[in-house]
Design an enzyme around this catalytic site. Structure first.
Site, PDB file in Angstrom:
ATOM      1  N   VAL A  12      10.182   8.016  -7.083  1.00  0.00           N
ATOM      2  CA  VAL A  12      11.141   6.955  -6.715  1.00  0.00           C
ATOM      3  C   VAL A  12      11.530   5.856  -7.828  1.00  0.00           C
ATOM      4  O   VAL A  12      10.934   5.508  -8.666  1.00  0.00           O
ATOM      5  CB  VAL A  12      10.205   5.927  -5.783  1.00  0.00           C
ATOM      6  CG1 VAL A  12      11.298   4.652  -5.203  1.00  0.00           C
ATOM      7  CG2 VAL A  12       9.782   6.607  -4.610  1.00  0.00           C
ATOM      8  N   HIS A  43       7.610   1.087 -11.009  1.00  0.00           N
ATOM      9  CA  HIS A  43       6.384   0.587 -10.128  1.00  0.00           C
ATOM     10  C   HIS A  43       5.149   1.042 -10.810  1.00  0.00           C
ATOM     11  O   HIS A  43       5.200   2.136 -11.445  1.00  0.00           O
ATOM     12  CB  HIS A  43       6.312   1.128  -8.686  1.00  0.00           C
ATOM     13  CG  HIS A  43       6.753   2.675  -8.608  1.00  0.00           C
ATOM     14  ND1 HIS A  43       7.833   3.201  -8.587  1.00  0.00           N
ATOM     15  CD2 HIS A  43       5.793   3.679  -8.617  1.00  0.00           C
ATOM     16  CE1 HIS A  43       7.744   4.539  -8.739  1.00  0.00           C
ATOM     17  NE2 HIS A  43       6.660   4.944  -8.494  1.00  0.00           N
ATOM     18  N   MET A  44       4.217   0.177 -10.716  1.00  0.00           N
ATOM     19  CA  MET A  44       3.043   0.390 -11.180  1.00  0.00           C
ATOM     20  C   MET A  44       1.946   0.941  -9.970  1.00  0.00           C
ATOM     21  O   MET A  44       1.776   0.177  -9.094  1.00  0.00           O
ATOM     22  CB  MET A  44       2.298  -1.026 -11.972  1.00  0.00           C
ATOM     23  CG  MET A  44       1.095  -0.824 -12.525  1.00  0.00           C
ATOM     24  SD  MET A  44       0.430  -2.455 -13.024  1.00  0.00           S
ATOM     25  CE  MET A  44       0.971  -2.319 -14.526  1.00  0.00           C
ATOM     26  N   HIS A  45       1.195   2.093 -10.247  1.00  0.00           N
ATOM     27  CA  HIS A  45       0.299   2.250  -9.102  1.00  0.00           C
ATOM     28  C   HIS A  45      -0.984   1.778  -9.525  1.00  0.00           C
ATOM     29  O   HIS A  45      -1.575   1.831 -10.724  1.00  0.00           O
ATOM     30  CB  HIS A  45       0.046   3.948  -9.258  1.00  0.00           C
ATOM     31  CG  HIS A  45       1.313   4.646  -8.909  1.00  0.00           C
ATOM     32  ND1 HIS A  45       1.346   5.542  -7.582  1.00  0.00           N
ATOM     33  CD2 HIS A  45       2.342   5.172  -9.644  1.00  0.00           C
ATOM     34  CE1 HIS A  45       2.560   6.066  -7.644  1.00  0.00           C
ATOM     35  NE2 HIS A  45       3.089   5.988  -8.812  1.00  0.00           N
ATOM     36  N   ASN A  87       4.539   6.102 -13.900  1.00  0.00           N
ATOM     37  CA  ASN A  87       5.279   7.605 -14.220  1.00  0.00           C
ATOM     38  C   ASN A  87       6.815   7.293 -14.582  1.00  0.00           C
ATOM     39  O   ASN A  87       7.506   6.385 -14.070  1.00  0.00           O
ATOM     40  CB  ASN A  87       5.420   8.386 -13.044  1.00  0.00           C
ATOM     41  CG  ASN A  87       3.876   8.728 -12.621  1.00  0.00           C
ATOM     42  OD1 ASN A  87       2.998   8.831 -13.526  1.00  0.00           O
ATOM     43  ND2 ASN A  87       3.512   8.802 -11.279  1.00  0.00           N
ATOM     44  N   ARG A 121       0.876  -1.068   0.074  1.00  0.00           N
ATOM     45  CA  ARG A 121      -0.043  -0.057   0.104  1.00  0.00           C
ATOM     46  C   ARG A 121       0.963   1.175  -0.003  1.00  0.00           C
ATOM     47  O   ARG A 121       2.027   1.243   0.721  1.00  0.00           O
ATOM     48  CB  ARG A 121      -1.025   0.011   1.270  1.00  0.00           C
ATOM     49  CG  ARG A 121      -2.059  -1.209   0.978  1.00  0.00           C
ATOM     50  CD  ARG A 121      -3.019  -0.792   2.142  1.00  0.00           C
ATOM     51  NE  ARG A 121      -3.722  -2.363   2.290  1.00  0.00           N
ATOM     52  CZ  ARG A 121      -4.619  -2.708   1.479  1.00  0.00           C
ATOM     53  NH1 ARG A 121      -5.173  -1.883   0.323  1.00  0.00           N
ATOM     54  NH2 ARG A 121      -5.109  -3.994   1.429  1.00  0.00           N
TER      55      ARG A 121
HETATM   56  P1  5GP Z   1       6.142   8.007  -8.262  1.00  0.00           P
HETATM   57  O1  5GP Z   1       5.864   9.258  -8.107  1.00  0.00           O
HETATM   58  O2  5GP Z   1       7.488   7.594  -8.122  1.00  0.00           O
HETATM   59  O3  5GP Z   1       5.488   7.293  -9.497  1.00  0.00           O
HETATM   60  O4  5GP Z   1       5.254   7.309  -6.993  1.00  0.00           O
HETATM   61  C1  5GP Z   1       6.037   7.019  -6.040  1.00  0.00           C
HETATM   62  C2  5GP Z   1       5.292   6.518  -4.885  1.00  0.00           C
HETATM   63  O5  5GP Z   1       5.719   5.883  -3.571  1.00  0.00           O
HETATM   64  C3  5GP Z   1       4.488   7.764  -4.178  1.00  0.00           C
HETATM   65  O6  5GP Z   1       2.947   7.624  -4.597  1.00  0.00           O
HETATM   66  C4  5GP Z   1       4.808   7.702  -2.631  1.00  0.00           C
HETATM   67  O7  5GP Z   1       3.679   8.073  -1.744  1.00  0.00           O
HETATM   68  C5  5GP Z   1       5.227   6.314  -2.301  1.00  0.00           C
HETATM   69  N1  5GP Z   1       6.108   5.941  -1.489  1.00  0.00           N
HETATM   70  C6  5GP Z   1       7.401   6.943  -1.394  1.00  0.00           C
HETATM   71  N2  5GP Z   1       7.943   6.323  -0.112  1.00  0.00           N
HETATM   72  C7  5GP Z   1       7.365   5.164   0.341  1.00  0.00           C
HETATM   73  C8  5GP Z   1       7.429   4.387   1.380  1.00  0.00           C
HETATM   74  O8  5GP Z   1       8.413   4.533   2.141  1.00  0.00           O
HETATM   75  N3  5GP Z   1       6.703   3.406   1.472  1.00  0.00           N
HETATM   76  C9  5GP Z   1       5.312   3.263   0.649  1.00  0.00           C
HETATM   77  N4  5GP Z   1       4.373   2.458   1.107  1.00  0.00           N
HETATM   78  N5  5GP Z   1       5.199   4.105  -0.257  1.00  0.00           N
HETATM   79  C10 5GP Z   1       6.049   5.048  -0.432  1.00  0.00           C
END
Ligand code: 5GP
Length: 117
Positions: free
Chosen positions: A97, A101-103, A88, A30
């Site tokens: 990050v 990763h896939m949301h 993204n 999550r």
């Molecule tokens: P991005 O913007 O890279 O597509 O999405 C990164 C996602 O990772 C964000 O939605 C952010 O809330 C989530 N995220 C960042 N650090 C952590 C963490 O330590 N634990 C979890 N569970 N999610 C994280």
């Protein structure tokens, strides 16, 4: 060699997270800052920093992200109403990050796919 992110530590369970699924190829947990009632990140266990780093070798694991996303969506009870999958890439994609990763987002109507200018 790409630098590890916090996601590698989550995958190895070195730091706590709410893991909903894990196998030898992917881990799903999550999001710490959920943008919808269901917001889960599905991550290859292997570090691939961005979509721009993907190679043919990765096709099996990347395809598996979709299979796992569909399974989790069914488990979370959002499959019938539908959901959105987002990946993204780098600055303009809003990637924070650098571990691909896939949301998986769902549980409410998500609105416009891209914020209008
Ligand atoms: P991005 O913007 O890279 O597509 O999405 C990164 C996602 O990772 C964000 O939605 C952010 O809330 C989530 N995220 C960042 N650090 C952590 C963490 O330590 N634990 C979890 N569970 N999610 C994280």
């Amino acid at each position: 060699m790409a630098e590890e992110t916090i996601f590698s530590k989550i995958i190895r369970k070195e730091i706590p997270s709410d893991i909903v699924y894990q196998d030898d190829k992917v881990t799903a947990f999550r999001d710490i800052s959920p943008q919808a009632p269901v917001h889960i990140l599905i991550v290859p266990n292997k570090l691939i920093p961005t979509v721009d780093d993907v190679t043919e070798e990765d096709e099996l694991v990347l395809g598996h992200l979709f299979t796992v996303a569909a399974k989790i969506a069914r488990d979370e009870g959002i499959a019938e109403d539908g959901y959105r999958l987002i990946v993204n890439c780098r600055k303009h994609g809003g990637q924070e990050v650098f571990h691909l990763h896939m949301h998986l987002l769902g549980g409410r109507r998500l609105g416009a796919m891209v914020v209008k200018k």
